[in-house]
Write a protein that holds these residues in place. Structure first.
Motif, PDB file in Angstrom:
ATOM      1  N   ASN A   3       5.675 -29.824  24.294  1.00 24.82           N
ATOM      2  CA  ASN A   3       5.977 -30.301  25.654  1.00 24.82           C
ATOM      3  C   ASN A   3       6.086 -31.824  25.701  1.00 24.82           C
ATOM      4  O   ASN A   3       5.566 -32.480  26.607  1.00 24.82           O
TER       5      ASN A   3
ATOM      6  N   THR B 298       3.686 -22.079  29.379  1.00 22.74           N
ATOM      7  CA  THR B 298       4.921 -22.063  28.595  1.00 22.74           C
ATOM      8  C   THR B 298       5.032 -23.382  27.845  1.00 22.74           C
ATOM      9  O   THR B 298       4.944 -24.453  28.448  1.00 22.74           O
TER      10      THR B 298
ATOM     11  N   THR C 224       7.132 -25.756  24.898  1.00 21.90           N
ATOM     12  CA  THR C 224       8.322 -26.002  24.086  1.00 21.90           C
ATOM     13  C   THR C 224       7.908 -26.763  22.837  1.00 21.90           C
ATOM     14  O   THR C 224       7.364 -27.870  22.922  1.00 21.90           O
TER      15      THR C 224
ATOM     16  N   VAL D  91      10.429 -21.829  22.275  1.00 22.05           N
ATOM     17  CA  VAL D  91       9.542 -21.747  23.433  1.00 22.05           C
ATOM     18  C   VAL D  91       8.470 -20.687  23.169  1.00 22.05           C
ATOM     19  O   VAL D  91       8.788 -19.548  22.800  1.00 22.05           O
TER      20      VAL D  91
END
Length: 351
Positions: A124, A143, A145, A164
Motif C-alpha cells: 500500500n 485489502t 496492494t 492484491v
C-alpha cells in the motif's frame, strides 16, 4: 509579429548564406520595434537558410519556449522520450500461493523477475523489503496492494509488477440457542461455538449482559430481542447475532398449533415464493436456494419430510407456482431468471 518574439528581426530570404558572411534581406526592421536595421539571423535554429550555420536561439525565443513547456505543455517534462534507451531490459514478476488469506497468515512472495539485480517491495505504497523474495505477516483485515519494483545497474532500466491480497478476520463468532421462541420468564442458554477467539461479550438489544464463554438469559417480557456475541481474537473481532421472539401462549387461540420458523442457511441467498397444502395434510413450499430451484415438503408444524434442490436450466432457477392436479401429481412452474427475458419451465412431479 509573425512568431510572437520581439528580438527576431524580419527575414525576407531562404537563400543559404555562407556561415562567415552577413546578410540583410529586409530594410523595414524599425517597423518591428528595432532601433536600427538588423542583419538576418541565418544562424538561428528557426531560420530557413543554411543548416550548417544553426547555432542558437534568441533570448525571446528561449523565454517563449520555457513559458509553453512549463505551463501549456508541462506534461512534456514527464516524458521519457529524451532518456537514453534501456540496454539491459528487465521483466518483473511476482507470485504468491493465495490472494485471499486470513489474519495471522505469513505470505511468501516468489520473485520471478529476470534481468534485475535490485528490488523494492511496497505494501500500500510503503516500502517493506529489498530482499529477493520476502515474506509479510498479515495481522489486520483489509485489502493490500503488493508492488515489486525491479532495477539493475542500467539507470534507464526498471520494471514493476503487483498483486492484491485480501485479508479477512480469522475469528468467527457463532453460537447456538436452546430456544428461539420462549415464553416470558423462560431462560434460554446460548452455547458459544466461536473459533479463534479468547474474549467474549454478550449483549441483548444493545445492552452488555455478560462476558463468559457461554451465556444464559431470562426473558421477562414478551417482545423481539436481538442477542449478539462479540468474539475477540488475537488480531480482530467478529460479531454474530440472533433474533429471539418471546410470546405469551394463547390457549384459547384455535391456531395454537401455528409456528414461526427460519428456513435456509445464513450464508445462502434463499427465498420462498409459494406455499400450498397437500391432501395428506402437509405443506409444499417452492422458491430458490442460491441459483437452484427449491422444493420442500413439510409437516404442518414445520418438520421436514424431504427437501430437494434442482438446477433445471443452469441459470438462476426458482419455483414460482405449485399446484396439485386431479391425479395427485404436483405441477411445478418456474423460471430461469428474475427479469422478463427469462424462460419458463413446467414439470409434473410425483411427490
Amino acid at each position: 509579429d509573425g512568431d510572437k518574439v520581439c528580438d527576431t528581426p524580419p527575414d525576407n530570404t531562404t537563400v543559404p548564406v555562407p556561415c562567415d558572411l552577413t546578410i540583410n534581406s529586409c530594410s523595414t526592421d524599425t517597423n518591428s520595434g528595432f532601433s536600427a536595421d538588423q542583419n538576418d539571423m541565418f544562424w538561428n535554429y528557426m531560420d530557413y537558410g543554411n543548416l550548417e550555420c544553426y547555432s542558437a536561439f534568441t533570448q525571446g525565443q528561449t523565454d517563449r519556449m520555457h513559458f509553453f513547456i512549463e505551463n501549456v505543455r508541462y506534461s512534456l517534462l514527464e516524458s521519457k522520450a529524451c532518456q537514453d534507451p534501456c540496454l539491459s531490459p528487465i521483466s518483473a514478476g511476482l507470485n504468491t500461493g493465495s490472494t485471499n488469506v486470513t489474519t495471522g497468515t505469513m505470505v511468501s512472495f516468489s520473485n520471478q523477475s529476470t534481468g534485475a539485480t535490485n528490488y523494492q517491495w511496497y505494501i500500500n505504497g510503503t516500502l517493506f523489503s529489498t530482499a529477493f523474495s520476502p515474506s509479510y505477516f498479515f495481522d489486520t483485515p483489509g485489502t493490500y496492494t503488493i508492488l515489486l519494483q525491479a532495477y539493475n545497474n542500467d539507470p534507464n532500466c526498471s520494471a514493476e509488477d503487483s498483486v492484491v491480497i485480501n485479508v479477512s478476520c480469522n475469528t468467527q463468532a457463532v453460537f447456538n440457542s436452546s430456544n428461539l421462541y420462549p415464553a416470558p420468564g423462560e431462560t434460554v442458554t446460548f452455547t458459544n461455538i466461536s473459533t479463534n477467539a479468547s474474549f467474549y461479550t454478550w449483549s441483548v438489544n444493545g445492552t452488555l449482559e455478560g462476558s463468559s464463554q457461554d451465556f444464559t438469559y431470562t426473558f421477562s417480557q414478551a417482545g423481539a430481542y436481538t442477542v449478539c456475541l462479540d468474539a475477540e481474537g488475537a488480531y480482530c473481532n467478529d460479531e454474530f447475532c440472533q433474533l429471539v421472539f418471546v410470546q405469551i401462549p394463547d390457549t384459547t387461540d384455535p391456531c395454537e398449533s401455528g409456528f414461526l420458523m427460519f428456513l435456509g442457511e445464513p450464508t445462502t441467498n434463499d427465498a420462498i415464493y409459494t406455499i400450498i397444502p397437500t391432501p395428506e395434510g402437509n405443506i409444499l413450499l417452492g422458491g430458490y436456494s442460491g441459483n437452484k430451484s427449491l422444493l420442500s415438503y413439510r409437516t404442518t408444524n414445520g418438520g421436514i419430510i424431504w427437501e430437494k434442490k434442482w438446477d433445471f436450466t443452469n441459470g438462476n432457477d426458482f419455483i414460482s407456482l405449485l399446484k396439485i392436479d386431479s391425479d395427485s401429481n404436483l405441477i411445478i412452474n418456474g423460471r430461469n431468471a428474475f427479469n422478463s427475458s427469462g424462460a419458463n419451465f413446467f414439470i409434473k412431479y410425483d411427490y
